[in-house]
Write a protein that holds these residues in place. Structure first.
Motif, PDB file in Angstrom:
ATOM      1  N   ASN A  36      42.296  -2.237  -9.349  1.00 54.03           N
ATOM      2  CA  ASN A  36      42.180  -1.876 -10.764  1.00 54.03           C
ATOM      3  C   ASN A  36      42.967  -2.875 -11.591  1.00 54.03           C
ATOM      4  O   ASN A  36      44.200  -2.903 -11.530  1.00 54.03           O
ATOM      5  N   GLU A  37      42.280  -3.710 -12.353  1.00 56.72           N
ATOM      6  CA  GLU A  37      42.938  -4.747 -13.143  1.00 56.72           C
ATOM      7  C   GLU A  37      43.212  -4.311 -14.580  1.00 56.72           C
ATOM      8  O   GLU A  37      43.612  -5.127 -15.409  1.00 56.72           O
ATOM      9  N   GLN A  38      42.985  -3.044 -14.885  1.00 58.52           N
ATOM     10  CA  GLN A  38      43.308  -2.542 -16.219  1.00 58.52           C
ATOM     11  C   GLN A  38      44.828  -2.467 -16.380  1.00 58.52           C
ATOM     12  O   GLN A  38      45.525  -1.991 -15.499  1.00 58.52           O
ATOM     13  N   ARG A  39      45.302  -2.912 -17.488  1.00 56.17           N
ATOM     14  CA  ARG A  39      46.744  -2.900 -17.736  1.00 56.17           C
ATOM     15  C   ARG A  39      47.125  -1.677 -18.562  1.00 56.17           C
ATOM     16  O   ARG A  39      47.661  -1.766 -19.664  1.00 56.17           O
ATOM     17  N   GLN A  40      46.803  -0.502 -18.013  1.00 51.28           N
ATOM     18  CA  GLN A  40      47.152   0.745 -18.682  1.00 51.28           C
ATOM     19  C   GLN A  40      47.299   1.842 -17.638  1.00 51.28           C
ATOM     20  O   GLN A  40      46.800   1.729 -16.522  1.00 51.28           O
ATOM     21  N   LYS A  41      47.977   2.890 -18.025  1.00 51.85           N
ATOM     22  CA  LYS A  41      48.198   4.006 -17.126  1.00 51.85           C
ATOM     23  C   LYS A  41      46.887   4.714 -16.821  1.00 51.85           C
ATOM     24  O   LYS A  41      46.014   4.822 -17.674  1.00 51.85           O
ATOM     25  N   LEU A  42      46.769   5.183 -15.592  1.00 58.70           N
ATOM     26  CA  LEU A  42      45.544   5.848 -15.162  1.00 58.70           C
ATOM     27  C   LEU A  42      45.591   7.306 -15.633  1.00 58.70           C
ATOM     28  O   LEU A  42      46.032   8.201 -14.917  1.00 58.70           O
ATOM     29  N   THR A  43      45.131   7.528 -16.853  1.00 61.23           N
ATOM     30  CA  THR A  43      45.136   8.864 -17.446  1.00 61.23           C
ATOM     31  C   THR A  43      43.790   9.545 -17.215  1.00 61.23           C
ATOM     32  O   THR A  43      42.825   8.936 -16.738  1.00 61.23           O
ATOM     33  N   VAL A  44      43.744  10.831 -17.604  1.00 61.21           N
ATOM     34  CA  VAL A  44      42.487  11.581 -17.507  1.00 61.21           C
ATOM     35  C   VAL A  44      41.414  10.921 -18.374  1.00 61.21           C
ATOM     36  O   VAL A  44      40.249  10.808 -17.969  1.00 61.21           O
ATOM     37  N   GLN A  45      41.820  10.463 -19.540  1.00 68.87           N
ATOM     38  CA  GLN A  45      40.869   9.790 -20.430  1.00 68.87           C
ATOM     39  C   GLN A  45      40.353   8.496 -19.809  1.00 68.87           C
ATOM     40  O   GLN A  45      39.157   8.198 -19.852  1.00 68.87           O
TER      41      GLN A  45
END
Length: 372
Positions: free
Chosen positions: A295-304
């Motif tokens: 996962n290369e997304q630079r954000q927390k893995l939230t429900v959204q």
């Protein structure tokens, strides 16, 4: 007592004994067979014979080849076995046959003659893997393999790994699968083997080369067969989508973008359901679970964010399925087997197909927040 012994001896005379016993020293144990047919109609057969002393556990190093390849040719396939008697001093024994390798030009000319020959001759087998070679079969069958010194076994294990990667119990790429596909509209796809490197790697010194991918074999793409005749090629992406949408595969790796960032996942528990909305509309629904590989997304893995990933995958894979269908129509290959269904018989091109993709992200790694 003497009378009983006499009766037993008389009964033993009537026993047939091991009339079909075969001495191992009289057999040429065939591991792999390659077939080619040149432009003049001459059949060329290559028989790869095991060399048992070289593959014993106690022996190591490239002192002896694990197999030897004998090639013969004949104007008819039925005379090939007779020709083997001119180059080897043993009888062919095919019970341990691992696979057939078919040249591309032979596959494009059609395999019905070969299939009929195999079916009519009791010692020939059609339940083993079959692959198509883009390169000359003489190079493919004369190439030393490394981790598995027996090339036929190496190719079979590659095919088995290929099946396990997609959760397929039995890869539909045997000679008998071509036979069973003859009366159907959906084509059969066989893997294509390629040889990398210049010149055949037929010398045992190849086993001491540390570069394992030089002068080696690899599986890449697929050969499309309709009515036992090769009609074209597909890349791995088309072949793998064919496995999924036809219900062969239960898992598959995928890559897609979420807001421009790359996400690698593995989809598992794939279920395909087909329903007819009307006589002209077929709905294909795919349900699957997702597990994150990268996962290369630079954000927390939230429900959204999880919801965004599910929606992005559903949208991306639906587009892939639609591209697959367009490719199928363009090539005039019924890759979904719609013509084999009652509603689509003789008019599969006229059927409108709607895809529905439903995924659920239920498996993640050890962290939900990326390191910075």
């Amino acid at each position: 007592m003497i009378k009983k012994i006499t009766i037993i001896l008389l009964l033993l005379v009537l026993c047939s004994g091991c009339w079909d016993m075969k001495e191992i020293n009289q057999l040429a144990i065939v591991d792999m067979i390659a077939v080619d047919r040149d432009d003049d109609g001459m059949f060329h057969a290559y028989y790869q014979i095991l060399n048992p002393p070289s593959i014993e556990a106690r022996r190591s190093g490239p002192s002896k080849a694990a197999v030897y390849t004998f090639d013969v040719k004949s104007t008819t396939m039925g005379r090939l076995m007779e020709q083997t008697g001119t180059v080897m001093s043993r009888n062919l024994y095919t019970s341990h046959l691992q696979c057939y390798v078919i040249s591309e030009r032979t596959a494009r000319a059609g395999l019905l003659r070969m299939i009929n020959y195999l079916e009519n001759y009791k010692e020939r087998r059609t339940n083993v893997y079959t692959i198509v070679s883009e390169d000359p079969v003489s190079e493919v069958i004369s190439t030393f393999t490394l981790l598995d010194r027996v090339p036929g076994r190496n190719i079979r294990l590659l095919m088995d790994w290929h099946a396990r990667k997609f959760g397929i119990n039995k890869l539909p790429t045997r000679m008998k699968d071509i036979v069973e596909g003859v009366p159907f509209s959906r084509p059969t796809i066989l893997p294509i083997v390629q040889y990398s490197g210049g010149g055949s790697a037929s010398v045992s010194d190849r086993l001491e080369d540390i570069n394992a991918t030089k002068q080696s074999l690899k599986i890449n793409g697929g050969a499309v067969f309709i009515k036992a005749k090769m009609v074209g090629k597909v890349n791995d992406e088309i072949k793998n989508t064919y496995y999924v949408l036809n219900g062969y595969a239960s898992r598959k790796p995928e890559t897609f973008k979420v807001k421009g960032e790359t996400v690698d996942i593995e989809i598992t528990g794939i279920r395909i359901k087909r329903t007819w909305e009307s006589k002209d509309v077929l709905r294909i629904r795919m349900d699957a679970h997702m597990g994150i590989i990268n996962n290369e997304q630079r954000q927390k893995l939230t429900v959204q964010n999880i919801g965004e990933m599910e929606q992005a995958f559903n949208r991306t894979y639906k587009e892939k399925c639609e591209e697959f269908l367009s490719f199928s129509v363009q090539k005039n290959w019924d890759m979904l087997g719609i013509g084999d269904m009652k509603q689509g018989r003789n008019r599969w091109r006229d059927i409108r197909v709607k895809f529905e993709i439903h995924s659920k992200l239920n498996h993640i790694g050890n962290t939900i927040t990326p390191y910075e």
